[in-house]
Design a protein around this motif. Structure first.
Motif, short mmCIF file in Angstrom:
data_model
loop_
_atom_site.label_atom_id
_atom_site.label_comp_id
_atom_site.label_asym_id
_atom_site.label_seq_id
_atom_site.Cartn_x
_atom_site.Cartn_y
_atom_site.Cartn_z
N GLU A 13 27.46 38.50 78.27
CA GLU A 13 26.05 38.25 78.64
C GLU A 13 25.82 38.56 80.11
N LEU A 14 26.78 38.19 80.94
CA LEU A 14 26.66 38.42 82.37
C LEU A 14 26.61 39.92 82.68
N ALA A 15 27.42 40.70 81.98
CA ALA A 15 27.44 42.15 82.20
C ALA A 15 26.09 42.77 81.84
N MET A 16 25.45 42.28 80.80
CA MET A 16 24.13 42.79 80.43
C MET A 16 23.11 42.50 81.54
N LEU A 17 23.14 41.28 82.07
CA LEU A 17 22.23 40.93 83.17
C LEU A 17 22.54 41.76 84.41
N PHE A 18 23.82 41.90 84.72
CA PHE A 18 24.24 42.64 85.91
C PHE A 18 23.81 44.10 85.80
N ASP A 19 23.91 44.66 84.61
CA ASP A 19 23.47 46.04 84.40
C ASP A 19 21.97 46.17 84.65
N GLN A 20 21.19 45.22 84.14
CA GLN A 20 19.74 45.24 84.37
C GLN A 20 19.43 45.12 85.86
N ARG A 22 21.32 46.14 88.35
CA ARG A 22 21.62 47.42 88.99
C ARG A 22 20.54 48.45 88.69
N VAL A 23 20.03 48.46 87.47
CA VAL A 23 18.96 49.39 87.10
C VAL A 23 17.72 49.10 87.95
N PHE A 24 17.44 47.81 88.21
CA PHE A 24 16.33 47.43 89.08
C PHE A 24 16.45 48.11 90.44
N TYR A 25 17.69 48.27 90.91
CA TYR A 25 17.94 48.92 92.21
C TYR A 25 18.26 50.41 92.03
N GLN A 26 17.66 51.01 91.01
CA GLN A 26 17.71 52.46 90.77
C GLN A 26 19.13 53.01 90.56
N GLN A 27 20.00 52.22 89.96
CA GLN A 27 21.32 52.70 89.60
C GLN A 27 21.34 53.02 88.11
N PRO A 28 22.15 53.97 87.68
CA PRO A 28 22.20 54.29 86.25
C PRO A 28 22.83 53.14 85.46
N SER A 29 22.33 52.94 84.27
CA SER A 29 22.87 51.90 83.40
C SER A 29 24.30 52.23 83.01
N ASN A 30 25.18 51.23 83.09
CA ASN A 30 26.57 51.38 82.67
C ASN A 30 27.13 49.98 82.42
N VAL A 31 26.87 49.48 81.24
CA VAL A 31 27.27 48.11 80.90
C VAL A 31 28.79 47.94 80.97
N GLN A 32 29.53 48.93 80.50
CA GLN A 32 30.99 48.82 80.51
C GLN A 32 31.53 48.72 81.94
N ALA A 34 29.85 47.63 84.51
CA ALA A 34 29.41 46.33 85.00
C ALA A 34 30.37 45.24 84.53
N LYS A 35 30.76 45.33 83.27
CA LYS A 35 31.68 44.34 82.70
C LYS A 35 33.03 44.36 83.42
N GLU A 36 33.55 45.55 83.68
CA GLU A 36 34.83 45.66 84.38
C GLU A 36 34.73 45.16 85.82
N PHE A 37 33.64 45.50 86.48
CA PHE A 37 33.44 45.04 87.86
C PHE A 37 33.42 43.51 87.90
N LEU A 38 32.65 42.90 87.01
CA LEU A 38 32.55 41.44 86.99
C LEU A 38 33.86 40.79 86.56
N ARG A 39 34.55 41.40 85.62
CA ARG A 39 35.85 40.86 85.19
C ARG A 39 36.80 40.79 86.40
N GLU A 40 36.83 41.85 87.19
CA GLU A 40 37.68 41.87 88.39
C GLU A 40 37.28 40.77 89.37
N ARG A 41 35.98 40.60 89.59
CA ARG A 41 35.53 39.56 90.52
C ARG A 41 35.99 38.18 90.04
N LEU A 42 35.82 37.93 88.74
CA LEU A 42 36.18 36.62 88.19
C LEU A 42 37.69 36.41 88.18
#
Length: 146
Positions: A13-20, A22-32, A34-42
């Motif tokens: 769920e967090l990766a979906m929000l994080f992807d949205q 990033r899209v708000f800040y004009q970045q291309p959508s990439n849920v996977q 986003a998920k890997e980035f957040l997994r590393e942070r956690l």
């Protein structure tokens, strides 16, 4: 609404929000990614993420990164990310996330909670100011793209 410290169980769920976010800040959508980035942070404990949930659905999140003040020899938390899903906006989610971030900073004896936002993000600026954040008039902040 419940706000809790995000764990790996919240990753999808967090990766979906994080992807949205990033899209708000004009970045291309990439849920996977986003998920890997957040997994590393956690997993590496690089950041602290709070997630707001309403009736079992992820409504928003905020992500804090640690830093330090050399002069005061105390921790600082950088509120780098704040996002609320469009269907939950104007319902107090962002305020609740900000209040939890402030409480966390106080709990960890931080000297300051810092954030930056785009000049054009005029929807967020009144929230920050209403909570007590003020624009820094003592320092210029520079960045060097690498």
């Amino acid at each position: 609404m419940e706000i809790c410290k995000a764990q790996l169980e919240h990753l999808d769920e967090l990766a979906m929000l994080f992807d949205q976010y990033r899209v708000f800040y004009q970045q291309p959508s990439n849920v996977q990614a986003a998920k890997e980035f957040l997994r590393e942070r956690l997993q590496q404990l690089d950041s602290v993420i709070f997630i707001a949930q309403h009736e079992g659905h992820a409504a928003g999140f905020t992500q804090l990164y640690p830093s330090f003040s050399s002069v005061s020899m105390q921790p600082i938390w950088i509120l780098n990310d704040l996002f609320v899903a469009s269907s939950y906006r104007r319902q107090g989610v962002a305020t609740a996330l900000m209040q939890r971030a402030i409480a966390f900073a106080k709990e960890t004896n931080a000297i300051r909670l810092a954030l930056a936002t785009q000049v054009t993000n005029t929807s967020a600026q009144p929230l920050y100011e209403s909570i007590g954040f003020s624009k820094d008039e003592d320092f210029y902040h520079y960045g060097l793209p690498l």
